[in-house]
Design a protein around this motif. Structure first.
Motif, PDB file in Angstrom:
ATOM      1  N   ASP A 291       0.849  -1.079  -0.006  1.00 18.75           N
ATOM      2  CA  ASP A 291      -0.373  -0.016  -0.424  1.00 18.75           C
ATOM      3  C   ASP A 291       0.317   1.153  -0.050  1.00 18.75           C
ATOM      4  OD1 ASP A 291      -2.695  -1.651   0.119  1.00 18.75           O
ATOM      5  OD2 ASP A 291      -2.278  -1.200   2.324  1.00 18.75           O
ATOM      6  N   THR A 292       1.678   1.519   0.713  1.00 20.88           N
ATOM      7  CA  THR A 292       2.554   2.189   0.965  1.00 20.88           C
ATOM      8  C   THR A 292       3.790   2.882  -0.117  1.00 20.88           C
ATOM      9  OG1 THR A 292       3.366   2.467   3.650  1.00 20.88           O
ATOM     10  CG2 THR A 292       5.274   3.793   2.467  1.00 20.88           C
ATOM     11  N   TYR A 293       3.901   1.282  -0.956  1.00 20.61           N
ATOM     12  CA  TYR A 293       4.617   1.219  -2.432  1.00 20.61           C
ATOM     13  C   TYR A 293       3.447   1.957  -3.116  1.00 20.61           C
ATOM     14  CZ  TYR A 293       7.786   0.203  -6.175  1.00 20.61           C
ATOM     15  OH  TYR A 293       8.960   0.720  -6.479  1.00 20.61           O
ATOM     16  N   ASN A 294       2.375   1.525  -3.205  1.00 21.56           N
ATOM     17  CA  ASN A 294       1.592   2.385  -5.034  1.00 21.56           C
ATOM     18  C   ASN A 294       1.137   2.933  -4.374  1.00 21.56           C
ATOM     19  OD1 ASN A 294       1.349  -0.415  -5.027  1.00 21.56           O
ATOM     20  ND2 ASN A 294      -0.818  -1.336  -4.672  1.00 21.56           N
ATOM     21  N   CYS A 295       1.218   3.876  -2.919  1.00 20.41           N
ATOM     22  CA  CYS A 295       0.425   5.772  -2.933  1.00 20.41           C
ATOM     23  C   CYS A 295       1.880   6.461  -3.739  1.00 20.41           C
ATOM     24  CB  CYS A 295       1.018   5.545  -0.815  1.00 20.41           C
ATOM     25  SG  CYS A 295       0.215   7.301  -0.649  1.00 20.41           S
ATOM     26  N   PHE A 296       2.905   5.746  -3.711  1.00 16.84           N
ATOM     27  CA  PHE A 296       4.286   6.065  -3.910  1.00 16.84           C
ATOM     28  C   PHE A 296       4.476   6.407  -5.206  1.00 16.84           C
ATOM     29  CE2 PHE A 296       8.478   5.758  -5.615  1.00 16.84           C
ATOM     30  CZ  PHE A 296       9.224   7.002  -5.973  1.00 16.84           C
ATOM     31  N   LYS A 297       3.827   5.188  -6.363  1.00 18.68           N
ATOM     32  CA  LYS A 297       3.759   5.373  -7.157  1.00 18.68           C
ATOM     33  C   LYS A 297       2.789   6.340  -7.687  1.00 18.68           C
ATOM     34  CE  LYS A 297       6.003   0.773  -8.961  1.00 18.68           C
ATOM     35  NZ  LYS A 297       5.633  -0.018  -9.486  1.00 18.68           N
ATOM     36  N   HIS A 298       1.677   6.444  -6.984  1.00 16.99           N
ATOM     37  CA  HIS A 298       0.098   7.075  -7.814  1.00 16.99           C
ATOM     38  C   HIS A 298       1.041   8.842  -7.636  1.00 16.99           C
ATOM     39  CE1 HIS A 298      -2.633   3.589  -7.860  1.00 16.99           C
ATOM     40  NE2 HIS A 298      -2.637   3.719  -6.579  1.00 16.99           N
ATOM     41  N   GLN A 299       1.330   9.232  -6.404  1.00 22.57           N
ATOM     42  CA  GLN A 299       2.098  10.661  -6.538  1.00 22.57           C
ATOM     43  C   GLN A 299       2.630  10.619  -7.318  1.00 22.57           C
ATOM     44  OE1 GLN A 299       2.467  12.286  -1.970  1.00 22.57           O
ATOM     45  NE2 GLN A 299       1.393  10.760  -1.240  1.00 22.57           N
ATOM     46  N   LEU A 300       3.482   9.853  -7.313  1.00 20.82           N
ATOM     47  CA  LEU A 300       4.832   9.669  -9.048  1.00 20.82           C
ATOM     48  C   LEU A 300       4.316  10.627 -10.202  1.00 20.82           C
ATOM     49  CD1 LEU A 300       7.551   7.188  -8.457  1.00 20.82           C
ATOM     50  CD2 LEU A 300       8.118   9.772  -8.015  1.00 20.82           C
ATOM     51  N   GLU A 301       2.588   9.882 -10.242  1.00 25.03           N
ATOM     52  CA  GLU A 301       1.778   9.466 -11.494  1.00 25.03           C
ATOM     53  C   GLU A 301       0.978  11.054 -11.033  1.00 25.03           C
ATOM     54  OE1 GLU A 301      -0.287   6.736 -11.331  1.00 25.03           O
ATOM     55  OE2 GLU A 301       0.928   5.499 -12.091  1.00 25.03           O
ATOM     56  N   ASN A 302       0.364  11.867  -9.993  1.00 33.29           N
ATOM     57  CA  ASN A 302      -0.152  12.578  -9.779  1.00 33.29           C
ATOM     58  C   ASN A 302       0.679  14.098 -10.135  1.00 33.29           C
ATOM     59  OD1 ASN A 302      -2.061  11.307  -9.083  1.00 33.29           O
ATOM     60  ND2 ASN A 302      -1.961  11.379  -6.882  1.00 33.29           N
ATOM     61  N   MET A 303       2.569  14.110  -9.611  1.00 33.56           N
ATOM     62  CA  MET A 303       3.159  15.197 -10.128  1.00 33.56           C
ATOM     63  C   MET A 303       3.435  15.316 -11.676  1.00 33.56           C
ATOM     64  SD  MET A 303       3.770  17.444  -7.384  1.00 33.56           S
ATOM     65  CE  MET A 303       5.099  17.779  -7.852  1.00 33.56           C
ATOM     66  N   GLY A 304       2.725  14.005 -12.751  1.00 32.72           N
ATOM     67  CA  GLY A 304       3.458  14.160 -13.661  1.00 32.72           C
ATOM     68  C   GLY A 304       4.752  13.469 -14.168  1.00 32.72           C
ATOM     69  N   ILE A 305       5.256  13.101 -12.901  1.00 34.01           N
ATOM     70  CA  ILE A 305       6.312  12.246 -13.528  1.00 34.01           C
ATOM     71  C   ILE A 305       6.536  10.254 -13.780  1.00 34.01           C
ATOM     72  CG2 ILE A 305       8.361  10.667 -12.094  1.00 34.01           C
ATOM     73  CD1 ILE A 305       8.022  13.140 -10.008  1.00 34.01           C
ATOM     74  N   HIS A 306       6.538   9.866 -14.935  1.00 33.66           N
ATOM     75  CA  HIS A 306       6.326   8.737 -15.390  1.00 33.66           C
ATOM     76  C   HIS A 306       7.958   7.560 -14.722  1.00 33.66           C
ATOM     77  CE1 HIS A 306       3.380  10.036 -17.824  1.00 33.66           C
ATOM     78  NE2 HIS A 306       4.385  11.376 -18.559  1.00 33.66           N
ATOM     79  N   TYR A 307       7.204   6.359 -15.112  1.00 35.02           N
ATOM     80  CA  TYR A 307       8.340   5.582 -14.453  1.00 35.02           C
ATOM     81  C   TYR A 307       8.420   4.829 -15.143  1.00 35.02           C
ATOM     82  CZ  TYR A 307       5.142   3.770 -11.719  1.00 35.02           C
ATOM     83  OH  TYR A 307       3.772   2.582 -11.490  1.00 35.02           O
ATOM     84  N   ASP A 308       9.879   3.488 -15.257  1.00 35.12           N
ATOM     85  CA  ASP A 308       9.848   2.444 -16.159  1.00 35.12           C
ATOM     86  C   ASP A 308      10.067   1.509 -14.840  1.00 35.12           C
ATOM     87  OD1 ASP A 308       9.139   2.909 -18.061  1.00 35.12           O
ATOM     88  OD2 ASP A 308      10.746   3.630 -19.130  1.00 35.12           O
ATOM     89  N   VAL A 309       9.580   0.033 -14.827  1.00 30.87           N
ATOM     90  CA  VAL A 309       9.971  -0.604 -13.584  1.00 30.87           C
ATOM     91  C   VAL A 309      11.447  -1.559 -14.523  1.00 30.87           C
ATOM     92  CG1 VAL A 309      10.021  -2.895 -12.381  1.00 30.87           C
ATOM     93  CG2 VAL A 309       8.084  -1.326 -12.729  1.00 30.87           C
ATOM     94  N   LEU A 310      12.663  -1.906 -13.284  1.00 32.50           N
ATOM     95  CA  LEU A 310      13.541  -2.113 -14.388  1.00 32.50           C
ATOM     96  C   LEU A 310      13.700  -3.423 -13.987  1.00 32.50           C
ATOM     97  CD1 LEU A 310      16.480   0.511 -14.191  1.00 32.50           C
ATOM     98  CD2 LEU A 310      15.084   0.091 -16.133  1.00 32.50           C
ATOM     99  N   THR A 311      13.612  -4.340 -14.707  1.00 33.87           N
ATOM    100  CA  THR A 311      14.320  -6.195 -14.566  1.00 33.87           C
ATOM    101  C   THR A 311      15.513  -6.309 -15.401  1.00 33.87           C
ATOM    102  OG1 THR A 311      13.196  -6.329 -16.491  1.00 33.87           O
ATOM    103  CG2 THR A 311      11.453  -6.229 -14.539  1.00 33.87           C
ATOM    104  N   GLY A 312      15.980  -7.498 -14.604  1.00 35.82           N
ATOM    105  CA  GLY A 312      16.485  -8.252 -15.402  1.00 35.82           C
ATOM    106  C   GLY A 312      17.754  -8.879 -14.552  1.00 35.82           C
ATOM    107  N   PRO A 313      18.598  -9.315 -14.213  1.00 30.68           N
ATOM    108  CA  PRO A 313      19.445 -10.163 -13.396  1.00 30.68           C
ATOM    109  C   PRO A 313      20.577  -9.630 -12.916  1.00 30.68           C
ATOM    110  CG  PRO A 313      20.251 -11.338 -14.665  1.00 30.68           C
ATOM    111  CD  PRO A 313      18.809 -10.812 -15.365  1.00 30.68           C
ATOM    112  N   VAL A 314      21.208  -9.346 -11.964  1.00 27.91           N
ATOM    113  CA  VAL A 314      22.431  -8.540 -11.595  1.00 27.91           C
ATOM    114  C   VAL A 314      23.473  -9.661 -11.278  1.00 27.91           C
ATOM    115  CG1 VAL A 314      21.354  -6.010 -10.988  1.00 27.91           C
ATOM    116  CG2 VAL A 314      21.607  -8.216  -9.078  1.00 27.91           C
ATOM    117  N   SER A 315      24.904  -9.159 -10.988  1.00 24.08           N
ATOM    118  CA  SER A 315      26.099 -10.191 -10.231  1.00 24.08           C
ATOM    119  C   SER A 315      25.598 -10.067  -9.442  1.00 24.08           C
ATOM    120  CB  SER A 315      27.402  -9.371 -11.013  1.00 24.08           C
ATOM    121  OG  SER A 315      26.937  -9.301 -12.877  1.00 24.08           O
TER     122      SER A 315
END
Length: 333
Positions: A291-315
């Motif tokens: 819920d807290t993390y989704n709230c963060f994402k919603h507030q980003l969207e409300n401020m006109g900030i877009h985001y991409d989720v980065l996936t893939g393995p790391v060393s």
């Protein structure tokens, strides 16, 4: 800064030989990993087929008897528990006597245990060790910022795999905590300038101590500084003066009460820079409360900030819980 012999840390977790076993024990010991996560099963297998004490002796030399342990030791309690377990394995295998093992335990038993602080050391692929003075307790002095969290270790691994995003750049880190990620970036990624930042007084002092402990404060390249950056009061002028090309933050989305300030700050960072060369902004989070993390994402969207989720393995470089719900996003407008 200390130097350790370090084998290829990109190897899979399976321990194929004695070199892997030694490396696994060393990495886990200096990071003060939970004892059950050590490669005990592989040790059992090796000493069952070879009754000599050579492997146990080598493990001892790479942990409790290593020079780094003399300089920046894990807690007395941790070393006592580790040595006790190692002795159990040695005795169960009915291996050759190993006096140095009991001598090491005797030295630890004769040392005062009373401390709220400890050293944790994290091995880099180049052979260096990042040593940090951290608190033993997860929460102390009214903050969780006096320990290193899994998301910081993940972000450091990701940075090592994506050095081009840091090389010859000015990097701003929000909520630097104990400094693991930033020190790893400065050691391996070649930034021209690195700005650590936090706002809690105790965290800032410990952060400064750790930066100096790892030899960065006296270096001219990269230029390193530690800033008291309050998310609620930071101005666009301050951010322009920093002039970051890359901005990173780790484990900063944990309290619903501060999400608003964080999102406004991220908006300032993205909007006060040149439209032709906006900074690369990355936020890494352990999702403890969806819920807290989704709230963060919603507030980003409300401020006109877009985001991409980065996936893939790391060393795999550092020991931490890889089944944790970690997510990394890149922000843009």
């Amino acid at each position: 800064m200390s130097s350790l012999h370090s084998d290829d840390q990109s190897k899979p977790c399976s321990m194929r030989n004695r070199t892997d076993i030694l490396h696994g024990f060393q990495v886990a010991f200096f990071a003060m990993s939970r004892l059950p996560t050590f490669p005990w099963t592989f040790l059992d297998r090796e000493i069952e087929s070879d009754k000599s004490s050579e492997l146990i002796s080598d493990i001892l030399k790479q942990t409790c008897l290593h020079p780094l342990c003399k300089k920046h030791p894990p807690t007395v309690k941790y070393r006592r528990l580790f040595l006790t377990e190692l002795i159990k394995k040695h005795e169960a295998a009915e291996s050759e006597p190993l006096d140095e093992l009991y001598d090491a335990l005797g030295d630890v038993l004769g040392t005062d245990e009373g401390t709220e602080e400890c050293y944790k050391s994290y091995l880099l692929p180049c052979g260096d060790a990042i040593s940090l003075l951290e608190n033993v307790a997860v929460i102390s002095e009214g903050t969780t910022g006096l320990v290193t969290w899994d998301a910081a270790l993940y972000l450091a691994e990701w940075a090592l795999d994506n050095q081009q995003l840091f090389n010859s750049r000015t990097v701003l880190e929000l909520g630097s905590g104990m400094g693991l990620t930033g020190i790893a970036v400065c050691r391996t990624c070649g930034p021209s300038r690195y700005v650590f930042s936090d706002s809690h007084p105790s965290v800032l002092q410990r952060l400064r101590d750790n930066v100096q402990l790892n030899g960065l404060a006296s270096q001219t390249s990269p230029s390193v500084c530690v800033e008291d950056l309050d998310w609620a009061t930071a101005t666009e002028e301050q951010l322009r003066e920093i002039g970051a090309n890359t901005v990173i933050a780790t484990d900063v989305v944990y309290d619903p009460d501060i999400i608003g300030c964080l999102v406004k700050l991220l908006s300032k960072i993205l909007r006060c820079s040149s439209p032709e060369s906006p900074p690369d902004v990355f936020v890494t989070s352990t999702i403890r409360n969806p819920d807290t993390y989704n709230c963060f994402k919603h507030q980003l969207e409300n401020m006109g900030i877009h985001y991409d989720v980065l996936t893939g393995p790391v060393s795999h470089v550092f020991p931490y819980n890889r089944v944790s719900a970690l997510e990394m996003i890149k922000l843009y407008i």
